[in-house]
Design an enzyme around this catalytic site. Structure first.
Site, mmCIF file in Angstrom:
data_model
loop_
_atom_site.group_PDB
_atom_site.id
_atom_site.type_symbol
_atom_site.label_atom_id
_atom_site.label_comp_id
_atom_site.label_asym_id
_atom_site.label_seq_id
_atom_site.Cartn_x
_atom_site.Cartn_y
_atom_site.Cartn_z
ATOM 1 N NE ARG A 1 45.474 36.899 38.603
ATOM 2 C CZ ARG A 1 44.678 37.968 38.471
ATOM 3 N NH1 ARG A 1 44.452 38.755 39.519
ATOM 4 N NH2 ARG A 1 44.115 38.262 37.326
ATOM 5 C CE LYS B 1 41.270 35.543 36.603
ATOM 6 N NZ LYS B 1 40.117 36.386 36.897
ATOM 7 C CD GLU C 1 36.554 38.781 44.446
ATOM 8 O OE1 GLU C 1 37.453 39.445 43.937
ATOM 9 O OE2 GLU C 1 36.546 37.545 44.454
HETATM 10 N N1 PXG Z 1 37.672 39.426 41.164
HETATM 11 C C1 PXG Z 1 37.361 38.343 40.419
HETATM 12 C C2 PXG Z 1 36.532 37.273 41.012
HETATM 13 C C3 PXG Z 1 37.841 38.248 39.083
HETATM 14 O O1 PXG Z 1 37.539 37.177 38.359
HETATM 15 C C4 PXG Z 1 38.907 40.406 39.377
HETATM 16 C C5 PXG Z 1 38.414 40.435 40.676
HETATM 17 C C6 PXG Z 1 39.788 41.522 38.915
HETATM 18 O O2 PXG Z 1 41.131 41.111 38.837
HETATM 19 P P1 PXG Z 1 42.152 41.739 37.797
HETATM 20 O O3 PXG Z 1 43.406 41.007 38.037
HETATM 21 O O4 PXG Z 1 41.591 41.502 36.416
HETATM 22 O O5 PXG Z 1 42.255 43.170 38.095
HETATM 23 C C7 PXG Z 1 38.600 39.300 38.540
HETATM 24 C C8 PXG Z 1 39.103 39.300 37.124
HETATM 25 C C9 PXG Z 1 36.758 36.947 31.898
HETATM 26 C C10 PXG Z 1 36.647 37.656 33.199
HETATM 27 O O6 PXG Z 1 35.749 36.533 31.344
HETATM 28 C C11 PXG Z 1 37.722 37.667 34.096
HETATM 29 C C12 PXG Z 1 37.621 38.309 35.322
HETATM 30 C C13 PXG Z 1 36.471 38.969 35.617
HETATM 31 C C14 PXG Z 1 35.386 38.971 34.711
HETATM 32 C C15 PXG Z 1 35.483 38.311 33.497
HETATM 33 O O7 PXG Z 1 37.869 36.783 31.383
HETATM 34 N N2 PXG Z 1 38.678 38.272 36.228
#
Ligand code: PXG
Length: 289
Positions: free
Chosen positions: A50, A150, A183
């Site tokens: 990803r 991301k 989301e």
């Molecule tokens: N939606 C968004 C907008 C995200 O950024 C997820 C869903 C969940 O995806 P995963 O692949 O983790 O199941 C994310 C995940 C950080 C941080 O500081 C990263 C996320 C969310 C909150 C904090 O690293 N990403």
């Protein structure tokens, strides 16, 4: 704490990048949040894939192969002697002159790997459940900044998080531009109705979360109907159970949405059984180090 920056390890106090890095100046870059459990990195390949997809989409050349990034991630975990960790992998456009032109970043990308511990929500909320609220800020339009990327620009989500906090709620539901549930600010959303599981499809405003995909897989393996389907706010209000998923948050129950109590106001049965199965998976799956 040892931080990886461009192939070298440095102590936290010295872990610095230039004020001319375009990651800081313009939010120009991509990232991943990854977890390790009991000396195993969970879904490492999926996260690295990803990361490279996000980079491909914004025409950012990562000056390392996927194998090299995987090795650097494992090396960072070992250097910090962490059995259980949250890994933040960041690739910025790099240092350059002022101006949006990516050609100004003459040094190439900056690669940073941080391995630390994280608790996204307090323990009490995992036991009792979160309260969430629909916020005015809609999720970025895919035709503007696709939520599948991301990127280092998280203002869209940060604004939503501020709005939820100001309203006295733990987390925000973000809608897409059509008004469907997209989301939360850093988590995907699921609802349970009559024993079936529903989560929004990855088009429009929903990131295809890796935890989300794991939950869909676990549910299907256990013969629970699991559907990727558009969800309205009404469908969240009348659901039997609701929960959020994310690498940082893992699985967290939701008990109140926009003032409506969900189910009996306590974490739901299917939510708890999926959480248990997810925990089991994290302990036996993943790349060993
Ligand atoms: N939606 C968004 C907008 C995200 O950024 C997820 C869903 C969940 O995806 P995963 O692949 O983790 O199941 C994310 C995940 C950080 C941080 O500081 C990263 C996320 C969310 C909150 C904090 O690293 N990403």
């Amino acid at each position: 704490m040892k931080i990886y920056i461009n192939g070298k390890f440095c102590e936290k106090e010295n872990a610095k990048v230039s004020v001319f890095d375009h990651g800081l100046l313009y939010g120009d870059g991509v990232f991943e949040g990854i977890r390790s459990y009991n000396r195993r990195v969970f879904k490492l390949k999926e996260h690295i894939d990803r990361l490279f997809e996000s980079a491909q989409s914004i025409i950012l050349k990562i000056p390392m192969s996927k194998e090299q990034i995987i090795k650097a991630t494992i090396d960072t975990l070992k250097a910090n002697k962490l059995d259980n960790a949250y890994i933040r992998l960041i690739v910025t456009r790099g240092e350059g002159d002022l101006g949006l032109d990516v050609g100004k970043c003459y040094k190439g990308a900056t690669i940073i790997i941080i391995a630390d511990r994280i608790a996204l929500y307090p323990e009490k909320l995992y036991r009792e459940g979160l309260t969430i609220v629909t916020v005015p800020t809609v999720r970025n339009l895919p035709e503007a900044l696709n939520p599948q990327i991301k990127s280092l620009n998280y203002l869209n989500n940060i604004l939503a998080k501020i709005e939820a906090s100001n309203a006295g709620y733990d987390e925000a539901i973000m809608l897409d531009s059509l008004g469907y549930v997209a989301e939360c600010t850093g988590d995907n959303i699921f609802v349970v109705k009559d024993g079936h599981l529903y989560t929004p499809p990855q088009c429009m405003g929903t990131l295809r979360g890796i935890t989300r995909d794991s939950i869909l897989e676990i549910a299907r393996k256990n013969k629970v109907g699991a559907h990727e389907h558009v969800i309205t706010r009404h469908e969240v209000y009348i659901s039997d159970e609701c929960f959020l998923t994310g690498t940082a948050a893992e699985i967290i129950p939701v008990v109140k949405v926009d003032g409506r109590i969900i189910g009996n106001g306590k974490p739901g049965k299917l939510t708890l059984s999926l959480t248990k199965k997810f925990k089991e998976l994290t302990l036996k799956d993943g790349v060993k180090y």
